[in-house]
Design a protein around this motif. Sequence first.
Motif, mmCIF file in Angstrom:
data_model
loop_
_atom_site.group_PDB
_atom_site.id
_atom_site.type_symbol
_atom_site.label_atom_id
_atom_site.label_comp_id
_atom_site.label_asym_id
_atom_site.label_seq_id
_atom_site.Cartn_x
_atom_site.Cartn_y
_atom_site.Cartn_z
ATOM 1 N N ILE A 138 -3.542 14.614 25.756
ATOM 2 C CA ILE A 138 -4.658 15.324 26.367
ATOM 3 C C ILE A 138 -4.530 15.334 27.883
ATOM 4 C CG2 ILE A 138 -7.133 15.184 26.847
ATOM 5 C CD1 ILE A 138 -7.602 14.482 23.997
ATOM 6 N N ALA A 139 -4.190 14.185 28.446
ATOM 7 C CA ALA A 139 -4.065 14.128 29.900
ATOM 8 C C ALA A 139 -2.996 15.080 30.404
ATOM 9 C CB ALA A 139 -3.744 12.705 30.329
ATOM 10 N N LYS A 140 -1.861 15.109 29.720
ATOM 11 C CA LYS A 140 -0.777 15.995 30.119
ATOM 12 C C LYS A 140 -1.200 17.447 30.025
ATOM 13 C CE LYS A 140 4.033 17.163 29.019
ATOM 14 N NZ LYS A 140 5.184 16.839 28.137
ATOM 15 N N ALA A 141 -1.841 17.799 28.904
ATOM 16 C CA ALA A 141 -2.274 19.185 28.734
ATOM 17 C C ALA A 141 -3.386 19.540 29.702
ATOM 18 C CB ALA A 141 -2.746 19.411 27.301
ATOM 19 N N ALA A 142 -4.256 18.581 29.981
ATOM 20 C CA ALA A 142 -5.354 18.852 30.896
ATOM 21 C C ALA A 142 -4.856 19.163 32.295
ATOM 22 C CB ALA A 142 -6.308 17.647 30.928
ATOM 23 N N VAL A 143 -3.931 18.352 32.776
ATOM 24 C CA VAL A 143 -3.384 18.594 34.100
ATOM 25 C C VAL A 143 -2.667 19.940 34.140
ATOM 26 C CG1 VAL A 143 -1.750 17.796 35.819
ATOM 27 C CG2 VAL A 143 -3.209 16.149 34.648
ATOM 28 N N ALA A 144 -1.913 20.218 33.079
ATOM 29 C CA ALA A 144 -1.187 21.486 33.037
ATOM 30 C C ALA A 144 -2.146 22.658 33.106
ATOM 31 C CB ALA A 144 -0.347 21.570 31.764
ATOM 32 N N ALA A 145 -3.243 22.576 32.338
ATOM 33 C CA ALA A 145 -4.197 23.679 32.344
ATOM 34 C C ALA A 145 -4.985 23.720 33.631
ATOM 35 C CB ALA A 145 -5.143 23.550 31.157
ATOM 36 N N ALA A 146 -5.335 22.543 34.143
ATOM 37 C CA ALA A 146 -6.153 22.510 35.342
ATOM 38 C C ALA A 146 -5.462 23.137 36.534
ATOM 39 C CB ALA A 146 -6.532 21.063 35.667
ATOM 40 N N ILE A 147 -4.132 23.012 36.596
ATOM 41 C CA ILE A 147 -3.416 23.629 37.718
ATOM 42 C C ILE A 147 -2.649 24.860 37.265
ATOM 43 C CG2 ILE A 147 -3.222 21.454 38.953
ATOM 44 C CD1 ILE A 147 -0.356 21.224 38.018
ATOM 45 N N CYS A 150 -16.207 12.937 13.830
ATOM 46 C CA CYS A 150 -15.263 13.143 14.940
ATOM 47 C C CYS A 150 -15.947 12.902 16.279
ATOM 48 C CB CYS A 150 -14.755 14.594 14.952
ATOM 49 S SG CYS A 150 -13.848 15.103 13.509
ATOM 50 N N PRO A 151 -15.206 12.465 17.297
ATOM 51 C CA PRO A 151 -15.734 12.498 18.655
ATOM 52 C C PRO A 151 -16.048 13.944 19.051
ATOM 53 C CG PRO A 151 -13.759 11.152 18.540
ATOM 54 C CD PRO A 151 -13.863 11.880 17.236
ATOM 55 N N ILE A 152 -17.047 14.127 19.912
ATOM 56 C CA ILE A 152 -17.436 15.478 20.317
ATOM 57 C C ILE A 152 -17.451 15.579 21.846
ATOM 58 C CG2 ILE A 152 -19.063 17.374 19.941
ATOM 59 C CD1 ILE A 152 -20.260 15.800 17.651
ATOM 60 N N PRO A 153 -16.310 15.562 22.504
ATOM 61 C CA PRO A 153 -16.306 15.746 23.956
ATOM 62 C C PRO A 153 -16.639 17.189 24.309
ATOM 63 C CG PRO A 153 -14.057 15.699 23.130
ATOM 64 C CD PRO A 153 -14.944 15.374 21.969
ATOM 65 N N THR A 154 -17.566 17.368 25.225
ATOM 66 C CA THR A 154 -17.887 18.714 25.702
ATOM 67 C C THR A 154 -17.531 18.885 27.171
ATOM 68 O OG1 THR A 154 -20.153 18.000 26.142
ATOM 69 C CG2 THR A 154 -19.730 19.078 24.027
ATOM 70 N N GLY A 155 -17.039 17.802 27.797
ATOM 71 C CA GLY A 155 -16.520 17.901 29.153
ATOM 72 C C GLY A 155 -15.004 17.856 29.112
ATOM 73 N N TYR A 156 -14.374 18.007 30.276
ATOM 74 C CA TYR A 156 -12.914 18.011 30.308
ATOM 75 C C TYR A 156 -12.418 16.846 31.159
ATOM 76 C CZ TYR A 156 -13.281 20.097 35.004
ATOM 77 O OH TYR A 156 -13.562 20.345 36.319
ATOM 78 N N ILE A 182 -6.432 18.394 22.048
ATOM 79 C CA ILE A 182 -5.839 19.041 23.223
ATOM 80 C C ILE A 182 -6.440 20.430 23.395
ATOM 81 C CG2 ILE A 182 -3.703 19.997 24.187
ATOM 82 C CD1 ILE A 182 -2.228 17.647 22.838
ATOM 83 N N ALA A 183 -6.565 21.167 22.285
ATOM 84 C CA ALA A 183 -7.159 22.503 22.347
ATOM 85 C C ALA A 183 -8.608 22.439 22.803
ATOM 86 C CB ALA A 183 -7.066 23.167 20.971
ATOM 87 N N ILE A 184 -9.347 21.458 22.320
ATOM 88 C CA ILE A 184 -10.746 21.293 22.737
ATOM 89 C C ILE A 184 -10.824 21.007 24.227
ATOM 90 C CG2 ILE A 184 -12.716 19.704 22.562
ATOM 91 C CD1 ILE A 184 -11.973 19.521 19.509
ATOM 92 N N ASN A 185 -9.959 20.135 24.718
ATOM 93 C CA ASN A 185 -9.984 19.812 26.142
ATOM 94 C C ASN A 185 -9.648 21.036 27.004
ATOM 95 O OD1 ASN A 185 -10.230 17.538 28.147
ATOM 96 N ND2 ASN A 185 -8.201 18.318 28.700
ATOM 97 N N ASP A 186 -8.676 21.838 26.557
ATOM 98 C CA ASP A 186 -8.321 23.029 27.329
ATOM 99 C C ASP A 186 -9.462 24.035 27.347
ATOM 100 O OD1 ASP A 186 -5.814 22.198 28.131
ATOM 101 O OD2 ASP A 186 -4.814 22.979 26.366
ATOM 102 N N ALA A 187 -10.171 24.164 26.222
ATOM 103 C CA ALA A 187 -11.342 25.034 26.209
ATOM 104 C C ALA A 187 -12.431 24.486 27.129
ATOM 105 C CB ALA A 187 -11.870 25.167 24.781
ATOM 106 N N ASN A 188 -12.610 23.164 27.129
ATOM 107 C CA ASN A 188 -13.611 22.553 28.006
ATOM 108 C C ASN A 188 -13.275 22.741 29.481
ATOM 109 O OD1 ASN A 188 -15.287 21.667 25.956
ATOM 110 N ND2 ASN A 188 -14.352 19.645 25.813
ATOM 111 N N ILE A 189 -11.989 22.775 29.806
ATOM 112 C CA ILE A 189 -11.583 23.032 31.196
ATOM 113 C C ILE A 189 -12.074 24.403 31.632
ATOM 114 C CG2 ILE A 189 -9.588 23.516 32.683
ATOM 115 C CD1 ILE A 189 -8.105 21.286 31.180
ATOM 116 N N VAL A 190 -11.849 25.405 30.780
ATOM 117 C CA VAL A 190 -12.286 26.767 31.124
ATOM 118 C C VAL A 190 -13.802 26.803 31.278
ATOM 119 C CG1 VAL A 190 -12.390 29.149 30.329
ATOM 120 C CG2 VAL A 190 -10.301 27.821 29.986
ATOM 121 N N ILE A 191 -14.518 26.218 30.313
ATOM 122 C CA ILE A 191 -15.977 26.217 30.361
ATOM 123 C C ILE A 191 -16.491 25.499 31.599
ATOM 124 C CG2 ILE A 191 -18.056 25.373 29.190
ATOM 125 C CD1 ILE A 191 -16.442 25.760 26.531
ATOM 126 N N GLY A 192 -15.918 24.310 31.866
ATOM 127 C CA GLY A 192 -16.370 23.534 33.019
ATOM 128 C C GLY A 192 -16.044 24.186 34.344
#
Length: 585
Positions: A8-17, A169-175, A120-130
């Motif tokens: 998740i961290a790797k994908a998050a950084v990739a999507a964030a930048i 399941c965990p339900i993260p809504t932030g990124y 990972i997909a959830i986190n990437d969607a949360n990045i866009v939303i956030g």
Amino acid sequence: MKTIISKIAKAAVAAAIAVSGLSFANSCTNLDETAYTFIDPNSFYKTEADFDAALNNAYHYFGRIFSDQRGTFFRLNLLTEDFEPNYRKEQPLLDVTNLWEEDINNIARTMANTWSRSYIAINDANIVIGRLEENGGDLSQTVKDRMRGQALFLRGYAYYTLVRIYGDCPIPTGYTQTADGLEMEREPAEKVWERVFADFEEAAGLLPQKGTSGYDVWRVSQGACWAALGDAYLYKATVQSGDNERGGNASELQKSLEYSKKVIDSGVYSLYGNYLDNFYYFNKNKNGQESVFDIQFANADGQGWGAGVDCGIGNNTSMTNSKGDILCGTYYNRCGVTNYFFETYDPSDTRRGAVLEDFYCKVSGNLRHYVYDHDAELFRVDESFGTFDASKNTNNNYPYWMPEGYAYHNLLCAKTIDNDTDMAAVNNTRPGCNYTLIRYADVLLNYAEAANLLKAGDGLAQLNMVHTRAGLPALAAMGQLEMDNAIIQERLWESSGEAKNYFTELRKGVLGDRVEPYIHQYHQDYAKGELITDSPNSTRRLRFTYEMQFIPKKNFLWKIPKTDLDSNPKLVQTPENQPLRSPKY
């Protein structure tokens, strides 16, 4: 901290930048690709193009839930009587088969990367939303709504996948962009369902219909959200009824009916006159009239459509036409349609055409025609074709899997084969056919099922739209249970090889009743130790070394893979599953 956190961290950084897998979307949609590296995310999210790049990344990682080779798509098919693995020599692929045997609670034999890839997909969607909330002030409201809506759908469907397979399941809504804050407890399944419905419903209110001017046809649309809601409400309504019941929660069935009706009444979608036109092997027109939502793939590096790799014709070979013109590249043929399931089709059912009973193949310069022998249940070389020399029974006359040493016995599913003549045939292992996650036929059958369960006999017209399209005579009026059974069977025929039949059989409480006789039949063949005729090194059936020893209940849930469990100390493993009943055999 490892596995899911690091992924998740790797994908998050990739999507964030926006160092994203943009080739996934670009190669299918001709979007402009711009890669950014070492850019402050707060500086990056400024323009519509910036946000679109991050959204494309979210689409890419959402697709990877299903595209993982021998992952979600592969295993969902193999858990039914629909699909089976193809074997090399005598050893079955035990890591992906025999899943209904005695060690069903073994955490090493679960859905591979489904859990981690979904998050990972959830986190990437949360990045866009956030980021839209934080940095989207300069975008028009229409652009923000459309981007938010797409991300909500992707997130909601990832949760929908998780709750059906794992339950709580965990339900993260932030990124996140780091490994901090990723330890989360599992929330009750009921809360996960609430998240699924809320995401789909909000997305439906934000998105345009498919075909709207200025909105790419491949993107998530309002109709896709309605269709997903119809499917999700139907699943929850029926899976939570008793193990031997066919009804369901009336209010959820009603919602399912209403959302499916919205799709039907929109007039945006229609069935192809020819069932086979849904699939790239037969029709190169992607995202067509029956597609409600496709996961996009292209014939390019980085696509990773594992189903196309594993369900193709075999390694080190090339499918051809009868003249020897190369049509598709090298695949591995690790699984395909069972002859057991194929024989349930009516001979006049046009859906049989998506199952290849013959093919042409060039190996070491030799052109051969292979035809399936339904009695022996394997492909044999057509000795009447070309210059076949039976005395030269070598690998120059047979692909490497063929009778002199290997049991190549499964039928080929054309639904995931890319036979595009423009591809780099021999060297390519990334087929470009899309995966249609939601088809209009699915919507019609959802409507028919919900309607019949609410009022016996309702929905027959929608059922017959699917049934008669297959070249079969219309079904007459019937009782509620009889019609429900007819809908189940129609779904299985319609969706063979599309990784949907597992969920149908599980939620309807018929999975064990349908799979156990299939396993028994082929275990009996295995137990005899017979050799395939003309194939001295291959036993007749290799899949089932045991009878089915675990009969799943409707509420069957998979265990979280150990690596993902270990990465989050707050996770509690899924409880042991108990069998519904003792096996028959």
